[in-house]
Design a protein around this motif. Structure first.
Motif, PDB file in Angstrom:
ATOM      1  N   SER A 225       0.740  -0.777  -0.318  1.00 27.68           N
ATOM      2  CA  SER A 225       0.502  -0.034  -0.261  1.00 27.68           C
ATOM      3  C   SER A 225       0.874   1.119   0.161  1.00 27.68           C
ATOM      4  CB  SER A 225      -0.407   0.124   0.838  1.00 27.68           C
ATOM      5  OG  SER A 225      -1.615  -1.133   1.615  1.00 27.68           O
ATOM      6  N   ALA A 226       0.982   2.381  -0.118  1.00 20.88           N
ATOM      7  CA  ALA A 226       1.682   3.852  -0.273  1.00 20.88           C
ATOM      8  C   ALA A 226       0.614   4.681  -0.830  1.00 20.88           C
ATOM      9  CB  ALA A 226       2.550   3.584  -1.356  1.00 20.88           C
ATOM     10  N   LEU A 227       0.520   5.808  -0.508  1.00 18.04           N
ATOM     11  CA  LEU A 227       0.259   6.980  -0.443  1.00 18.04           C
ATOM     12  C   LEU A 227       1.276   8.278  -0.560  1.00 18.04           C
ATOM     13  CD1 LEU A 227      -2.260   9.062  -0.440  1.00 18.04           C
ATOM     14  CD2 LEU A 227      -2.370   9.051   2.082  1.00 18.04           C
ATOM     15  N   GLY A 228       1.029   9.058  -1.831  1.00 22.80           N
ATOM     16  CA  GLY A 228       2.299  10.263  -1.994  1.00 22.80           C
ATOM     17  C   GLY A 228       1.332  11.239  -1.956  1.00 22.80           C
ATOM     18  N   LEU A 229       1.773  12.312  -1.277  1.00 25.29           N
ATOM     19  CA  LEU A 229       1.447  13.501  -1.111  1.00 25.29           C
ATOM     20  C   LEU A 229       2.498  14.391  -0.420  1.00 25.29           C
ATOM     21  CD1 LEU A 229      -1.533  13.233   2.076  1.00 25.29           C
ATOM     22  CD2 LEU A 229      -1.748  13.282  -0.359  1.00 25.29           C
ATOM     23  N   PRO A 230       2.982  15.753  -1.132  1.00 29.26           N
ATOM     24  CA  PRO A 230       3.482  16.855  -0.304  1.00 29.26           C
ATOM     25  C   PRO A 230       4.096  16.871   0.612  1.00 29.26           C
ATOM     26  CG  PRO A 230       2.214  17.434  -2.426  1.00 29.26           C
ATOM     27  CD  PRO A 230       1.217  16.682  -1.784  1.00 29.26           C
ATOM     28  N   ASN A 258      11.444   1.869   0.408  1.00 28.26           N
ATOM     29  CA  ASN A 258      12.138   0.028   0.350  1.00 28.26           C
ATOM     30  C   ASN A 258      10.993  -0.423   0.980  1.00 28.26           C
ATOM     31  OD1 ASN A 258      13.980   1.323  -1.908  1.00 28.26           O
ATOM     32  ND2 ASN A 258      15.637   1.611  -0.149  1.00 28.26           N
ATOM     33  N   GLU A 259      10.417  -0.185   1.497  1.00 20.98           N
ATOM     34  CA  GLU A 259       9.132  -1.003   2.333  1.00 20.98           C
ATOM     35  C   GLU A 259       8.693  -2.356   2.123  1.00 20.98           C
ATOM     36  OE1 GLU A 259       8.526   3.590   3.576  1.00 20.98           O
ATOM     37  OE2 GLU A 259       8.851   2.289   1.885  1.00 20.98           O
ATOM     38  N   GLY A 260       8.801  -2.868   2.548  1.00 18.18           N
ATOM     39  CA  GLY A 260       8.584  -4.436   2.223  1.00 18.18           C
ATOM     40  C   GLY A 260       6.919  -4.615   2.450  1.00 18.18           C
ATOM     41  N   ASP A 261       6.518  -5.458   2.021  1.00 17.37           N
ATOM     42  CA  ASP A 261       4.820  -5.593   1.598  1.00 17.37           C
ATOM     43  C   ASP A 261       4.133  -5.286   2.962  1.00 17.37           C
ATOM     44  OD1 ASP A 261       2.243  -5.951   0.751  1.00 17.37           O
ATOM     45  OD2 ASP A 261       2.802  -8.559   0.279  1.00 17.37           O
ATOM     46  N   THR A 262       2.854  -4.903   2.634  1.00 16.92           N
ATOM     47  CA  THR A 262       2.094  -3.715   3.978  1.00 16.92           C
ATOM     48  C   THR A 262       0.880  -4.946   4.342  1.00 16.92           C
ATOM     49  OG1 THR A 262       0.794  -3.112   2.430  1.00 16.92           O
ATOM     50  CG2 THR A 262       3.182  -1.716   3.426  1.00 16.92           C
ATOM     51  N   LEU A 263       0.836  -5.979   3.614  1.00 14.45           N
ATOM     52  CA  LEU A 263      -0.284  -6.502   3.281  1.00 14.45           C
ATOM     53  C   LEU A 263      -0.724  -7.513   4.997  1.00 14.45           C
ATOM     54  CD1 LEU A 263      -2.444  -8.133   1.769  1.00 14.45           C
ATOM     55  CD2 LEU A 263      -1.621  -9.945   2.395  1.00 14.45           C
ATOM     56  N   LYS A 264      -0.219  -7.768   5.922  1.00 16.84           N
ATOM     57  CA  LYS A 264      -0.230  -8.072   6.771  1.00 16.84           C
ATOM     58  C   LYS A 264      -0.573  -7.158   8.605  1.00 16.84           C
ATOM     59  CE  LYS A 264       2.731 -12.531   6.017  1.00 16.84           C
ATOM     60  NZ  LYS A 264       3.074 -13.269   6.895  1.00 16.84           N
ATOM     61  N   ASP A 265      -0.100  -6.598   8.413  1.00 15.18           N
ATOM     62  CA  ASP A 265       0.344  -5.049   9.047  1.00 15.18           C
ATOM     63  C   ASP A 265      -0.588  -4.205   9.096  1.00 15.18           C
ATOM     64  OD1 ASP A 265       1.489  -4.011   7.204  1.00 15.18           O
ATOM     65  OD2 ASP A 265       3.574  -3.074   8.402  1.00 15.18           O
ATOM     66  N   LYS A 266      -1.797  -3.507   7.966  1.00 11.97           N
ATOM     67  CA  LYS A 266      -2.880  -3.075   7.675  1.00 11.97           C
ATOM     68  C   LYS A 266      -2.198  -1.723   7.977  1.00 11.97           C
ATOM     69  CE  LYS A 266      -6.030  -6.233   8.939  1.00 11.97           C
ATOM     70  NZ  LYS A 266      -7.610  -6.631   9.331  1.00 11.97           N
ATOM     71  N   THR A 267      -1.352  -1.651   7.279  1.00 16.21           N
ATOM     72  CA  THR A 267      -0.483  -0.178   7.645  1.00 16.21           C
ATOM     73  C   THR A 267      -0.175   1.016   5.835  1.00 16.21           C
ATOM     74  OG1 THR A 267       1.445  -1.016   6.907  1.00 16.21           O
ATOM     75  CG2 THR A 267       0.632  -0.529   9.214  1.00 16.21           C
ATOM     76  N   ILE A 268      -0.074   1.830   6.031  1.00 15.88           N
ATOM     77  CA  ILE A 268       0.276   2.675   4.639  1.00 15.88           C
ATOM     78  C   ILE A 268       0.852   3.601   4.689  1.00 15.88           C
ATOM     79  CG2 ILE A 268      -1.291   3.732   2.338  1.00 15.88           C
ATOM     80  CD1 ILE A 268      -3.618   3.467   2.783  1.00 15.88           C
ATOM     81  N   PRO A 269       2.630   3.037   4.407  1.00 15.79           N
ATOM     82  CA  PRO A 269       2.991   4.679   3.990  1.00 15.79           C
ATOM     83  C   PRO A 269       2.863   5.605   3.324  1.00 15.79           C
ATOM     84  CG  PRO A 269       4.083   2.328   3.730  1.00 15.79           C
ATOM     85  CD  PRO A 269       2.625   1.840   3.703  1.00 15.79           C
ATOM     86  N   VAL A 270       3.903   6.209   4.593  1.00 16.94           N
ATOM     87  CA  VAL A 270       3.216   7.778   3.480  1.00 16.94           C
ATOM     88  C   VAL A 270       3.769   8.108   2.835  1.00 16.94           C
ATOM     89  CG1 VAL A 270       1.623  10.490   3.620  1.00 16.94           C
ATOM     90  CG2 VAL A 270       0.519   7.973   4.756  1.00 16.94           C
ATOM     91  N   TYR A 271       4.628   8.690   1.714  1.00 12.34           N
ATOM     92  CA  TYR A 271       5.785   9.316   0.856  1.00 12.34           C
ATOM     93  C   TYR A 271       5.319  10.974   0.914  1.00 12.34           C
ATOM     94  CZ  TYR A 271       6.847   4.096   0.429  1.00 12.34           C
ATOM     95  OH  TYR A 271       6.385   3.077   0.775  1.00 12.34           O
ATOM     96  N   ASP A 272       6.396  11.991   0.751  1.00 12.33           N
ATOM     97  CA  ASP A 272       6.465  12.938   0.992  1.00 12.33           C
ATOM     98  C   ASP A 272       7.239  12.643  -1.419  1.00 12.33           C
ATOM     99  OD1 ASP A 272       7.030  15.653  -0.025  1.00 12.33           O
ATOM    100  OD2 ASP A 272       8.667  15.593   1.771  1.00 12.33           O
ATOM    101  N   THR A 273       6.095  13.815  -1.279  1.00 11.03           N
ATOM    102  CA  THR A 273       6.240  13.150  -2.941  1.00 11.03           C
ATOM    103  C   THR A 273       7.473  14.056  -3.952  1.00 11.03           C
ATOM    104  OG1 THR A 273       4.832  15.368  -3.730  1.00 11.03           O
ATOM    105  CG2 THR A 273       4.049  13.050  -3.500  1.00 11.03           C
ATOM    106  N   ALA A 274       8.035  15.211  -2.790  1.00 10.69           N
ATOM    107  CA  ALA A 274       9.594  15.740  -3.072  1.00 10.69           C
ATOM    108  C   ALA A 274      10.285  14.865  -2.991  1.00 10.69           C
ATOM    109  CB  ALA A 274       9.540  16.731  -1.852  1.00 10.69           C
ATOM    110  N   LYS A 275      10.550  14.226  -2.289  1.00  7.47           N
ATOM    111  CA  LYS A 275      11.721  13.054  -1.676  1.00  7.47           C
ATOM    112  C   LYS A 275      11.083  11.464  -2.237  1.00  7.47           C
ATOM    113  CE  LYS A 275      12.823  15.216   2.786  1.00  7.47           C
ATOM    114  NZ  LYS A 275      12.499  14.348   4.277  1.00  7.47           N
TER     115      LYS A 275
END
Length: 322
Positions: A225-230, A258-275
């Motif tokens: 899972s992934a979410l990219g926001l400024p 470089n995260e692994g799968d998020t299926l088991k921990d039910k998380t959504i990594p939030v990425y800074d779209t600039a980085k």
């Protein structure tokens, strides 16, 4: 463009399932891999591959202003869970398809961004069905029409790029493979800031069922899972996504890359779209049918229309269409 048909000696029987996720008796109806289609090839399916001539699209990068697929796998096919197995099958099966010129492909850079809109990206498994969901959100919430959609499939979340700054889908040339560089499949879209809340409220529930993505059989960091926001986790746009995720039993966390799968921990990594910028995917992946669910000719025509209006272009990565 030229096409190649590869037929194996036996025909596989794959149990198919409707794309709609149904919760029955506490279990989740799954579907077969869309992007990881090679598991089908391993068991004898006949598949036609076609290449997209690079001359058919302009040589330039996409400006950054920029439900269930499915098939429940057979008992045998379900044994293929690891991305490495699927990549190995892909490399074996695409031997006859090597070729094509490579043009320069780099991450998207801002062109003339609308001050009232913002580029965001989301990931939830294979990007084929995610792009369809994002397009539907654009249609329903933003009232956009055929020549106005901004949803584009691509890659993000890794800390490396390949030669010439490329990020590519799995390919026999082993050219800038997105998975090996820590990226995941995402879809980018340009959303008015005053519509972000409505966009999040509609999209998150359609991508996840009780915290589980629509294609849990696609395993590995490439499908996290992934979410990219400024601004990433500190973005002022975060709140509606956080609320929608919590309602599905999920948690937003600061991304490190470089995260692994998020299926088991039910998380959504939030990425800074600039980085962690968005890298446009290959043309043949744009507005693609899901592995089983077909979205229709009108949807498929958005690919050619997108090239024509320069919403996206060839990236320099191998264009093996399927």
């Amino acid at each position: 463009g030229p096409s190649v048909t590869w037929q194996l000696s036996e025909t596989a029987t794959i149990g198919l399932d409707h794309r709609k996720k149904m919760m029955k008796g506490g279990s989740i109806t799954t579907r077969a891999c869309g992007c990881a289609f090679v598991s089908l090839l391993l068991f004898g399916c006949t598949y036609a591959f076609s290449t997209i001539p690079l001359s058919s699209a302009p040589k330039q990068a996409l400006p950054s202003s920029s439900t269930t697929r499915g098939a429940a796998k057979s008992a045998t096919a379900m044994q293929m869970e690891s991305p490495s197995d699927r990549r190995g099958a892909l490399l074996t099966g695409m031997g006859a398809l090597v070729g094509g010129a490579l043009a320069l492909g780099k991450p998207n850079s801002a062109a003339a961004a609308d001050v009232d809109t913002v580029e965001v990206y989301v990931g939830a498994g294979c990007f084929w069905h995610v792009q369809h969901e994002v397009t539907e959100a654009e249609r329903k919430i933003l009232g956009r029409k055929q020549n106005e959609f901004t949803a584009v499939v691509g890659y993000a979340g890794g800390t490396k790029t390949g030669k010439d700054g490329k990020v590519c889908y799995h390919n026999l040339l082993m050219d800038s493979d997105y998975g090996s560089m820590g990226h995941t499949e995402v879809v980018s879209a340009k959303v008015p800031k005053d519509k972000i809340a409505a966009f999040a409220e509609l999209l998150i529930p359609r991508l996840f069922i009780k915290g589980i993505r629509a294609d849990p059989q696609d395993r590995g960091g490439e499908y996290r899972s992934a979410l990219g926001l400024p601004g990433g986790i500190s973005s002022p746009l975060l709140a509606p996504f956080q609320t929608a995720a919590e309602q599905k039993g999920m948690k937003l966390v600061a991304a490190k890359g470089n995260e692994g799968d998020t299926l088991k921990d039910k998380t959504i990594p939030v990425y800074d779209t600039a980085k962690f910028p968005f890298y446009q995917g290959e043309v043949y992946h744009q507005y693609h049918d899901d592995m089983v669910e077909k979205y229709g000719k009108e949807y498929g025509a958005l690919r050619g229309a997108g090239v024509e209006r320069k919403a996206f272009a060839t990236t320099g990565c191998p264009e093996f269409g399927f």
